[in-house]
Scaffold this motif. Structure first.
Motif, PDB file in Angstrom:
ATOM      1  N   VAL A  41      43.938  37.048  29.485  1.00  0.00           N
ATOM      2  CA  VAL A  41      44.576  36.773  30.771  1.00  0.00           C
ATOM      3  C   VAL A  41      44.409  35.307  31.137  1.00  0.00           C
ATOM      4  CG1 VAL A  41      44.569  37.306  33.235  1.00  0.00           C
ATOM      5  CG2 VAL A  41      44.189  39.134  31.555  1.00  0.00           C
ATOM      6  N   THR A  42      45.543  34.663  31.484  1.00  0.00           N
ATOM      7  CA  THR A  42      45.512  33.274  31.949  1.00  0.00           C
ATOM      8  C   THR A  42      45.928  33.142  33.412  1.00  0.00           C
ATOM      9  OG1 THR A  42      47.788  32.890  31.181  1.00  0.00           O
ATOM     10  CG2 THR A  42      45.988  32.387  29.635  1.00  0.00           C
ATOM     11  N   PHE A  54      49.489  36.557  29.829  1.00  0.00           N
ATOM     12  CA  PHE A  54      48.576  36.632  28.694  1.00  0.00           C
ATOM     13  C   PHE A  54      48.905  35.542  27.682  1.00  0.00           C
ATOM     14  CE2 PHE A  54      49.089  41.030  30.180  1.00  0.00           C
ATOM     15  CZ  PHE A  54      47.783  41.493  30.264  1.00  0.00           C
ATOM     16  N   THR A  55      47.897  35.091  26.956  1.00  0.00           N
ATOM     17  CA  THR A  55      48.083  34.256  25.790  1.00  0.00           C
ATOM     18  C   THR A  55      47.358  34.913  24.618  1.00  0.00           C
ATOM     19  OG1 THR A  55      47.959  31.998  24.929  1.00  0.00           O
ATOM     20  CG2 THR A  55      46.033  32.808  26.122  1.00  0.00           C
ATOM     21  N   LEU A  62      49.808  48.304  25.167  1.00  0.00           N
ATOM     22  CA  LEU A  62      48.613  47.599  25.586  1.00  0.00           C
ATOM     23  C   LEU A  62      47.407  48.524  25.467  1.00  0.00           C
ATOM     24  CD1 LEU A  62      49.832  45.662  28.763  1.00  0.00           C
ATOM     25  CD2 LEU A  62      49.541  44.796  26.429  1.00  0.00           C
ATOM     26  N   CYS A  63      46.306  47.983  24.974  1.00  0.00           N
ATOM     27  CA  CYS A  63      45.083  48.751  24.757  1.00  0.00           C
ATOM     28  C   CYS A  63      44.015  48.250  25.725  1.00  0.00           C
ATOM     29  CB  CYS A  63      44.609  48.598  23.314  1.00  0.00           C
ATOM     30  SG  CYS A  63      45.782  49.238  22.089  1.00  0.00           S
ATOM     31  N   PHE A  64      43.513  49.161  26.564  1.00  0.00           N
ATOM     32  CA  PHE A  64      42.571  48.825  27.617  1.00  0.00           C
ATOM     33  C   PHE A  64      41.163  49.252  27.214  1.00  0.00           C
ATOM     34  CE2 PHE A  64      46.714  49.354  29.430  1.00  0.00           C
ATOM     35  CZ  PHE A  64      46.815  48.354  30.394  1.00  0.00           C
ATOM     36  N   PRO A  65      40.169  48.369  27.433  1.00  0.00           N
ATOM     37  CA  PRO A  65      38.802  48.693  26.995  1.00  0.00           C
ATOM     38  C   PRO A  65      38.201  49.849  27.771  1.00  0.00           C
ATOM     39  CG  PRO A  65      38.825  46.680  28.315  1.00  0.00           C
ATOM     40  CD  PRO A  65      40.256  47.047  28.078  1.00  0.00           C
ATOM     41  N   VAL A  83      41.354  36.178  35.273  1.00  0.00           N
ATOM     42  CA  VAL A  83      41.496  35.232  34.172  1.00  0.00           C
ATOM     43  C   VAL A  83      40.312  35.380  33.218  1.00  0.00           C
ATOM     44  CG1 VAL A  83      41.545  32.779  33.567  1.00  0.00           C
ATOM     45  CG2 VAL A  83      42.854  33.615  35.539  1.00  0.00           C
ATOM     46  N   GLY A  84      40.622  35.448  31.918  1.00  0.00           N
ATOM     47  CA  GLY A  84      39.601  35.618  30.904  1.00  0.00           C
ATOM     48  C   GLY A  84      39.459  37.035  30.400  1.00  0.00           C
ATOM     49  N   ASP A  85      40.007  38.021  31.131  1.00  0.00           N
ATOM     50  CA  ASP A  85      39.961  39.412  30.655  1.00  0.00           C
ATOM     51  C   ASP A  85      40.763  39.542  29.364  1.00  0.00           C
ATOM     52  OD1 ASP A  85      38.465  40.072  32.828  1.00  0.00           O
ATOM     53  OD2 ASP A  85      40.059  41.147  33.893  1.00  0.00           O
ATOM     54  N   THR A  86      40.386  40.529  28.539  1.00  0.00           N
ATOM     55  CA  THR A  86      41.003  40.694  27.220  1.00  0.00           C
ATOM     56  C   THR A  86      41.521  42.118  27.037  1.00  0.00           C
ATOM     57  OG1 THR A  86      39.577  39.012  26.215  1.00  0.00           O
ATOM     58  CG2 THR A  86      40.611  40.590  24.724  1.00  0.00           C
ATOM     59  N   LEU A  87      42.749  42.232  26.544  1.00  0.00           N
ATOM     60  CA  LEU A  87      43.332  43.506  26.132  1.00  0.00           C
ATOM     61  C   LEU A  87      43.750  43.393  24.675  1.00  0.00           C
ATOM     62  CD1 LEU A  87      45.707  44.487  29.106  1.00  0.00           C
ATOM     63  CD2 LEU A  87      43.309  45.103  28.748  1.00  0.00           C
ATOM     64  N   GLY A  88      44.093  44.531  24.078  1.00  0.00           N
ATOM     65  CA  GLY A  88      44.710  44.540  22.767  1.00  0.00           C
ATOM     66  C   GLY A  88      46.191  44.834  22.912  1.00  0.00           C
TER      67      GLY A  88
END
Length: 297
Positions: free
Chosen positions: A11-12, A26-27, A44-47, A121-126
């Motif tokens: 997330v940006t 997202f980037t 989208l894959c959520f942790p 910002v900074g969160d990560t998904l697949g």
């Protein structure tokens, strides 16, 4: 360059564009190589709780959707990410970015809504996709008149479709949202295109009733019509049957997708209605092929 189908995205930017919709930018690797098309879908894959990054299958199965999904299901359930389908709202290859709009559903929320409500910002998904193998050709520039109908979950796709219409297109978009605060400015700069907002709070029934009334009341001109329908699965089925049975549209001139199911999630087993819809979609794709109208993604 062939874009990677599977990658982590970060997330940006997070923007609340309406009280019930969040736009997340997202980037990530491979986003510069994506080819854009309207109504572009991805997974989208959520942790899971306790995970900062979702666990994805090991590299090696990305080129085969079935193999990858089997590897995904082999991940232990308590570690396997929740996977949901979304529409790419916009794509900026130069910045290696995509944006995705998330609807914040009322009532008890699922993992995707919970994530979007607190995204930072900074969160990560697949991600899996978008896969160009599913980029169909909708008759946006050949139909005499187009009908787009859907609820808030379909709004990102409807927006991207409208933006791709030729200047002389004639179209009506009926969009059901909760209330006036959920209306969004759309890039409608074509005199023949109308957006009709309908408010769920004004309907006597539940979700979908206002949209059903709007489509039933719509004037469909003579000529070759193409309809694109998406949103709650039961509402989409009812709309399609109305257009076929009462308006006389050929099945091959209707593209339809049930994005969500009332009281159920993508993790729940399909109902008899879901299986019937799948069979209808198979029949519709055959009809589209025979009539020369391509399928959507």
């Amino acid at each position: 360059m062939t874009p990677a189908l599977v990658a982590l995205i970060h997330v940006t930017d997070v923007t609340r564009i309406t009280p019930r919709m969040v736009r997340v930018t997202f980037t990530g690797d491979g986003l510069d190589a994506l080819t854009a098309w309207p109504d572009q879908q991805l997974k989208l894959c959520f942790p899971r709780p306790g995970q900062d990054t979702p666990r994805l299958p090991d590299a090696g199965a990305e080129g085969d959707a079935m193999r990858w999904y089997q590897a995904f299901l082999a991940i232990p359930e308590d570690e396997r990410p929740w996977m949901r389908s979304y529409t790419v709202r916009s794509h900026d290859p130069a910045r290696r970015e995509i944006t995705v709009d998330f609807v914040l559903h009322d009532g008890e929320s699922g993992p995707a809504t919970r994530w979007a409500a607190s995204a930072a910002v900074g969160d990560t998904l697949g991600r899996y996709g978008p896969d160009a193998a599913y980029a169909g050709q909708l008759p946006l520039d050949t139909a005499d008149w187009l009908l787009f109908a859907g609820d808030a979950t379909a709004l990102p796709a409807i927006s991207s479709l409208i933006e791709q219409l030729p200047d002389d297109a004639r179209a009506l978009a009926c969009v059901e949202v909760a209330d006036a605060a959920e209306e969004q400015p759309l890039a409608v700069d074509r005199p023949g295109v109308t957006v009709r907002w309908v408010h769920r709070q004004d309907a006597s029934g539940g979700p979908g009733e206002a949209l059903l009334h709007a489509v039933r009341d719509a004037d469909i001109p003579s000529g070759e019509t193409f309809a694109w329908l998406a949103g709650e699965a039961g509402t989409v089925r009812t709309l399609r049957r109305h257009l076929v049975g009462e308006r006389g549209l050929a099945k091959g001139r209707i593209h339809f997708t049930g994005y969500w199911r009332r009281s159920l999630t993508q993790d729940d087993a399909p109902t008899e209605e879901d299986l019937a819809e799948a069979q209808e979609r198979i029949s519709a794709l055959r009809a589209e092929s025979e009539s020369g109208a391509g399928q959507g993604s």
